[in-house]
Structure formats: C-alpha cells, structure tokens
Design an enzyme around this catalytic site. Structure first.
Site, PDB file in Angstrom:
ATOM      1  N   ASN A   1      -1.623  12.287  -0.114  1.00 26.09           N
ATOM      2  CA  ASN A   1      -2.692  13.263   0.196  1.00 26.09           C
ATOM      3  C   ASN A   1      -3.080  13.384   1.788  1.00 26.09           C
ATOM      4  O   ASN A   1      -3.851  14.196   2.020  1.00 26.09           O
ATOM      5  CB  ASN A   1      -4.033  12.832  -0.509  1.00 26.09           C
TER       6      ASN A   1
ATOM      7  N   PHE B   1       2.957   3.031  -2.466  1.00 27.32           N
ATOM      8  CA  PHE B   1       2.221   2.608  -1.169  1.00 27.32           C
ATOM      9  C   PHE B   1       1.043   3.263  -1.214  1.00 27.32           C
ATOM     10  O   PHE B   1       0.155   2.653  -0.419  1.00 27.32           O
ATOM     11  CB  PHE B   1       3.322   3.083  -0.035  1.00 27.32           C
TER      12      PHE B   1
ATOM     13  N   LYS C   1      -6.189   0.859   2.944  1.00 23.22           N
ATOM     14  CA  LYS C   1      -5.857  -0.624   3.226  1.00 23.22           C
ATOM     15  C   LYS C   1      -6.645  -1.316   4.482  1.00 23.22           C
ATOM     16  O   LYS C   1      -6.178  -2.458   4.713  1.00 23.22           O
ATOM     17  CB  LYS C   1      -4.538  -0.386   3.944  1.00 23.22           C
TER      18      LYS C   1
ATOM     19  N   SER D   1      -0.492  -7.421  -1.151  1.00 21.96           N
ATOM     20  CA  SER D   1      -0.891  -8.188   0.154  1.00 21.96           C
ATOM     21  C   SER D   1      -1.119  -9.376   0.074  1.00 21.96           C
ATOM     22  O   SER D   1      -1.515 -10.118  -1.061  1.00 21.96           O
ATOM     23  CB  SER D   1      -2.070  -7.181   0.856  1.00 21.96           C
TER      24      SER D   1
ATOM     25  N   THR E   1      -3.258 -10.991   1.389  1.00 22.91           N
ATOM     26  CA  THR E   1      -4.627 -11.173   1.218  1.00 22.91           C
ATOM     27  C   THR E   1      -5.150 -11.710  -0.099  1.00 22.91           C
ATOM     28  O   THR E   1      -6.206 -12.252  -0.119  1.00 22.91           O
ATOM     29  CB  THR E   1      -5.380  -9.714   1.558  1.00 22.91           C
TER      30      THR E   1
ATOM     31  N   TYR F   1     -11.017  -5.057  -0.422  1.00 20.29           N
ATOM     32  CA  TYR F   1      -9.727  -4.664  -0.452  1.00 20.29           C
ATOM     33  C   TYR F   1      -8.960  -5.774  -1.198  1.00 20.29           C
ATOM     34  O   TYR F   1      -8.057  -5.358  -2.152  1.00 20.29           O
ATOM     35  CB  TYR F   1      -9.282  -4.532   1.060  1.00 20.29           C
TER      36      TYR F   1
ATOM     37  N   LYS G   1      -6.524  -5.001  -4.696  1.00 19.09           N
ATOM     38  CA  LYS G   1      -4.919  -5.581  -4.848  1.00 19.09           C
ATOM     39  C   LYS G   1      -4.868  -6.405  -5.905  1.00 19.09           C
ATOM     40  O   LYS G   1      -3.921  -6.233  -6.900  1.00 19.09           O
ATOM     41  CB  LYS G   1      -4.581  -6.029  -3.482  1.00 19.09           C
TER      42      LYS G   1
ATOM     43  N   ASN H   1      -5.187  -3.037  12.735  1.00 20.86           N
ATOM     44  CA  ASN H   1      -4.460  -4.164  12.859  1.00 20.86           C
ATOM     45  C   ASN H   1      -3.894  -4.344  14.158  1.00 20.86           C
ATOM     46  O   ASN H   1      -3.861  -3.802  15.175  1.00 20.86           O
ATOM     47  CB  ASN H   1      -2.823  -3.605  12.187  1.00 20.86           C
TER      48      ASN H   1
ATOM     49  N   ARG I   1      -0.348 -16.286  11.718  1.00 19.73           N
ATOM     50  CA  ARG I   1       0.350 -15.210  10.745  1.00 19.73           C
ATOM     51  C   ARG I   1       1.598 -15.186  10.678  1.00 19.73           C
ATOM     52  O   ARG I   1       2.314 -15.473  11.469  1.00 19.73           O
ATOM     53  CB  ARG I   1      -0.193 -13.796  11.052  1.00 19.73           C
TER      54      ARG I   1
ATOM     55  N   ASP J   1     -11.761 -14.231   8.401  1.00 21.86           N
ATOM     56  CA  ASP J   1     -10.449 -14.425   8.993  1.00 21.86           C
ATOM     57  C   ASP J   1      -9.903 -15.774   8.498  1.00 21.86           C
ATOM     58  O   ASP J   1     -10.846 -16.811   8.563  1.00 21.86           O
ATOM     59  CB  ASP J   1     -10.347 -14.686  10.448  1.00 21.86           C
TER      60      ASP J   1
HETATM   61  N1  LIG Z   1       0.355  -2.324   6.537  1.00 19.99           N
HETATM   62  C1  LIG Z   1      -0.089  -3.559   6.129  1.00 19.99           C
HETATM   63  O1  LIG Z   1      -0.557  -4.440   7.061  1.00 19.99           O
HETATM   64  C2  LIG Z   1      -0.132  -3.902   4.856  1.00 19.99           C
HETATM   65  C3  LIG Z   1      -0.319  -4.994   4.501  1.00 19.99           C
HETATM   66  C4  LIG Z   1      -0.207  -5.436   2.917  1.00 19.99           C
HETATM   67  C5  LIG Z   1      -0.231  -4.631   2.110  1.00 19.99           C
HETATM   68  N2  LIG Z   1      -0.418  -3.174   2.530  1.00 19.99           N
HETATM   69  C6  LIG Z   1      -0.172  -2.111   1.566  1.00 19.99           C
HETATM   70  O2  LIG Z   1       0.861  -1.080   1.783  1.00 19.99           O
HETATM   71  C7  LIG Z   1       0.487   0.036   1.498  1.00 19.99           C
HETATM   72  C8  LIG Z   1       0.889   0.967   2.412  1.00 19.99           C
HETATM   73  O3  LIG Z   1       0.173   0.567   3.781  1.00 19.99           O
HETATM   74  P1  LIG Z   1       0.390   1.285   4.957  1.00 19.99           P
HETATM   75  O4  LIG Z   1       0.085   0.195   6.195  1.00 19.99           O
HETATM   76  O5  LIG Z   1       1.687   2.010   5.260  1.00 19.99           O
HETATM   77  O6  LIG Z   1      -0.788   2.278   5.158  1.00 19.99           O
HETATM   78  P2  LIG Z   1      -0.950   3.862   5.515  1.00 19.99           P
HETATM   79  O7  LIG Z   1      -2.237   4.240   5.602  1.00 19.99           O
HETATM   80  O8  LIG Z   1      -0.158   4.110   6.732  1.00 19.99           O
HETATM   81  O9  LIG Z   1      -0.098   4.532   4.207  1.00 19.99           O
HETATM   82  C9  LIG Z   1      -0.544   4.836   2.978  1.00 19.99           C
HETATM   83  C10 LIG Z   1      -0.620   6.269   2.843  1.00 19.99           C
HETATM   84  O10 LIG Z   1      -1.364   6.528   1.561  1.00 19.99           O
HETATM   85  C11 LIG Z   1      -1.834   7.882   1.612  1.00 19.99           C
HETATM   86  N3  LIG Z   1      -3.064   7.900   0.764  1.00 19.99           N
HETATM   87  C12 LIG Z   1      -4.256   7.064   0.669  1.00 19.99           C
HETATM   88  N4  LIG Z   1      -4.858   7.310  -0.371  1.00 19.99           N
HETATM   89  C13 LIG Z   1      -4.053   8.228  -1.115  1.00 19.99           C
HETATM   90  C14 LIG Z   1      -4.322   9.013  -2.409  1.00 19.99           C
HETATM   91  N5  LIG Z   1      -5.578   8.591  -3.241  1.00 19.99           N
HETATM   92  N6  LIG Z   1      -3.316   9.772  -2.849  1.00 19.99           N
HETATM   93  C15 LIG Z   1      -2.085   9.906  -2.112  1.00 19.99           C
HETATM   94  N7  LIG Z   1      -2.110   9.333  -1.219  1.00 19.99           N
HETATM   95  C16 LIG Z   1      -2.878   8.568  -0.812  1.00 19.99           C
HETATM   96  C17 LIG Z   1      -2.432   7.863   3.158  1.00 19.99           C
HETATM   97  O11 LIG Z   1      -2.462   9.123   3.360  1.00 19.99           O
HETATM   98  C18 LIG Z   1      -1.357   7.239   3.638  1.00 19.99           C
HETATM   99  O12 LIG Z   1      -0.227   8.164   4.102  1.00 19.99           O
HETATM  100  C19 LIG Z   1      -0.974   0.253   0.927  1.00 19.99           C
HETATM  101  O13 LIG Z   1      -1.245   0.188  -0.226  1.00 19.99           O
HETATM  102  C20 LIG Z   1      -1.526  -1.125   1.583  1.00 19.99           C
HETATM  103  O14 LIG Z   1      -2.614  -1.635   1.127  1.00 19.99           O
HETATM  104  C21 LIG Z   1      -0.267  -2.696   3.918  1.00 19.99           C
END
Ligand SMILES: NC(=O)c1ccc[n+]([C@@H]2O[C@H](COP(=O)([O-])OP(=O)(O)OC[C@H]3O[C@@H](n4cnc5c(N)ncnc54)[C@H](O)[C@@H]3O)[C@@H](O)[C@H]2O)c1
Length: 362
Positions: A41, A89, A93, A133, A135, A157, A161, A207, A239, A301
């Site tokens: 989205n 994904f 987050k 995660s 987390t 958050y 998860k 981050n 970490r 943390d």
């Molecule tokens: N990056 C990290 O450090 C990390 C660590 C652990 C877990 N995660 C998990 O991995 C996943 C991806 O993380 P990321 O770092 O790529 O984040 P990001 O925000 O870059 O990517 C998430 C994407 O999802 C889209 N999105 C959000 N809500 C939406 C919805 N309702 N419908 C459709 N699209 C939607 C956003 O536009 C974005 O492009 C997340 O679920 C996050 O919780 C990330």
C-alpha cells in the site's frame, strides 16, 4: 531487455515488496528464476524500489497498490494469478511508534495476516512465509532458540508479531496441508551490492544503520548510543546484525524446503556485535567519521540479543555468509547512491540537466 522468469518456476506473491526486506527478497526470488508479484500500500515503501528490482534482475515484476487488510482487493489479485507461495512482509514495524499507535499495529499486523491467510485458504495457496522478529523473545537467555517461551510483552509491536505467529500456527493445525514458515529476523542491515536498493526510512530513522549512514553524510548531527554501562565487554548493547541479502536468500531456501505443517527459524548470524563495534567497523571500512556520544539507557532495550542458528543450519542448510564489514560497506554505498540520485534530481528540477542537453542540441 527484460527477461521472463524460467517458465518451470513458480509465482510468489510478495506483500510489502516495495519496502526494505521485501524488495531484496524479490531480487533473490527473481535471480532464482521465480516470478514475483508485489502487493504494497506504499505507506512505508516506494514503487521506485520495484522498478529498481527490475533493473537489478532484468526481470519484470507485477505491482499492485493494495492493502493486506482489504480482503476484496486481495481476492482480485489472487484471481488474476496462480500463486504457489506467499511471502508476507507487509506490516508496521516501529517499536517506538507501536506504543502511540497500538490499534493500527494490531489491525495492520494481526488482521492483515489473518486476512491474507484466509484468502490463501480460499484460493488453495499452500505455502506461506511470515516475517517475524527476534523481538518476540524479549528478555531471555542468549543465544535465543526457537523453542524458548516467548516474552514479547515489552512492546505492542512484539505482541503483534507473537499474535501473528499464533494465528498462523492455529491455521496450520486446522489445515495440515498448509505449510508455514515463521522466520524470526534478528537485526537486518546493509543493502544490495548494486547500491540500487537499501534501507530508506521516511523521517528520522528508528534503526541504527540508516542513522549511522545519515550521520556519516552530515544529514544528522550525531549518533546517540543509548547506554554504555551494560554488562557487556564495551558497555554497549549487543545485537545480531545480519545482511539483508542473507535474509533474502534465507527466504528462497526456506520456501524450497516447505513440506507441510508450521516451522519456526531464526535468521541471524549467531554472533553478537556491540553497537560500538558496529560504529567502529563502519568508520574503518568506509574511511568516514560517525560523530557519536553516549546517552542514557533507553527503556525497553534488552542488553544482549543474538540467535542460535543451529536449527536453520541443520534443517535447511541456510547460514549467513556476509560479514559485518560487508553490511557496513553496502549500507554506505547505498546511502551515497541515494544522495547522488537526490542531487541529480535537484539539479534537473533547477533546470541544470535540461540546460546542458539544450546546449548540446543547439
Ligand atoms: N527491518 C527490520 O529490522 C525487521 C526486523 C524484524 C522483522 N521485520 C519485519 O519484516 C517485515 C518487513 O520489514 P521492512 O524492514 O522491510 O519494513 P518496510 O516498512 O520497509 O516494509 C514493509 C512494507 O509493507 C508495506 N505495508 C505496510 N502496511 C501495509 C498494508 N496494510 N498493506 C500493504 N502493504 C503494507 C509498506 O508500505 C512497506 O513497503 C515487517 O513485517 C517487519 O515487522 C523487520
């Protein structure tokens, strides 16, 4: 010229594919010959990332601007394609933001996951890979192993998860043919080696790596290290930083091993790196300064967090291959490429680029 994915390979729906991890995983999928369809989205992603994925791989990607909580929108997408697997994904987050917007987090993350699983069930899609995660482990004994009792209550958050994991596990009990992999990422950092895609948060980064790169460019003044009095060798938190392309390749490998039921894997390196070590490696590897100072500990943390990666090594043969130096170098190359792109756009908007072209034509 764009090439098509190998005909013999499957089509994968990547929700959140315009974001950080989803775009890198799309590259890994396309490079392994799969077809990729992205649904996002764009609340925190960029359509430009999907174009960059096409540039890197030379393959085409179908993009839908769609919300994963919108069942009808998902049904339309599923009706237009025959998906063999879904990688989920899409989600919100930010730990910090999740305190202020808890309901949005529960809605997007938990309802979004349940809605997507429901549509998978209706369309007979039997492979589902979920972004969880570290987390969810909360304050636990390191190294974190997949069978530990979860303690995600330190932030909303983490709760979302953990709830998503439960939703998917219950769904797999109801439908044993459905294969689910829950991947618990540790601290993904770095960027694709091309410098075309990477971590590009909107606003002040939450981050650490994009914060470091923005301090190194001078966009942000200095980095605050929260706490230097932890029970660790240099007093800063530890970490498990893991390269985003290792995470991406871990998804492809996991998908290829799915075989019914629900599995949980840690995606980390299994090694702890302190925040101070990360900053020093970044400075050394890139020959650039990152002004930093110590600040008080930040609530919530945890002191030390790193993965036990034995299970994922043994069961699917995945192991993170890239070093912390690789993560620092690739993240910096991406930040530099981003700056160059912004400068070019700015120059063009001021008429600079166009003026030169006109001169040549005249
Ligand atoms: N990056 C990290 O450090 C990390 C660590 C652990 C877990 N995660 C998990 O991995 C996943 C991806 O993380 P990321 O770092 O790529 O984040 P990001 O925000 O870059 O990517 C998430 C994407 O999802 C889209 N999105 C959000 N809500 C939406 C919805 N309702 N419908 C459709 N699209 C939607 C956003 O536009 C974005 O492009 C997340 O679920 C996050 O919780 C990330």
């Amino acid at each position: 010229m764009k090439k098509n994915a190998r005909n013999s390979k499957d089509t994968v729906l990547v929700t959140g594919g315009a974001g950080y991890l989803g775009s890198h995983t799309s590259v890994a999928l396309l490079e392994a010959g799969y077809n990729v369809v992205v649904a996002d989205n764009l609340i925190n992603g960029y359509e430009e990332n999907v174009k960059k994925v096409e540039e890197i791989t030379g393959a085409s990607v179908t993009f839908y601007r769609a919300d994963v909580t919108d069942e009808q929108a998902l049904q339309k997408i599923f009706a237009e394609h025959s998906f063999d697997a879904v990688m989920h994904f899409a989600g919100l987050k930010s730990v910090k933001e999740s305190f202020a917007r808890a309901l949005d987090y529960y809605h997007t993350n938990v309802s979004g996951t349940a809605t997507l699983a429901k549509v998978c069930n209706a369309f007979g899609v039997k492979k589902f890979i979920f972004s969880s995660s570290a987390t969810v482990y909360g304050e636990n004994q390191v190294p974190f192993t997949e069978h530990m009792p979860l303690k995600p209550t330190i932030n909303p958050y983490g709760e979302t998860k953990s709830m998503c994991e439960r939703v998917l596990q219950d769904f797999s009990l109801m439908n044993p043919e459905f294969s689910i992999a829950i991947l618990r990422y540790f601290n993904p950092v770095g960027a694709h080696a091309s410098g075309k895609i990477g971590e590009n948060p909107r606003g002040i980064p939450d981050n650490i790596m994009p914060y470091i790169t923005q301090v190194a460019t001078g966009k942000l003044e200095r980095l605050h290290i929260f706490g230097n009095d932890y029970e660790t060798p240099d007093g800063t938190c530890i970490r498990d930083f893991v390269h985003v392309m290792d995470i991406a390749e871990g998804h492809v490998k996991t998908m290829e091993h799915l075989d019914g039921g629900a599995v949980v894997y840690n995606l980390g390196t299994g090694k702890g790196t302190s925040v101070k070590e990360l900053i020093y490696t970044f400075q050394q590897e890139n020959n650039v300064r990152v002004p930093h100072e110590f600040a008080a500990r930040r609530e919530g943390d945890i002191e030390i967090c790193y993965a036990d990666t034995g299970k994922v090594n043994r069961e699917i043969g995945w192991r993170a291959a890239r070093t912390v130096a690789d993560m620092c170098r690739d993240a910096w190359q991406y930040e530099l490429a981003l700056m160059k792109e912004k400068a070019t756009l700015l120059e063009a908007s001021r008429g600079g680029g166009t003026f030169i072209d006109m001169e040549k034509k005249v």
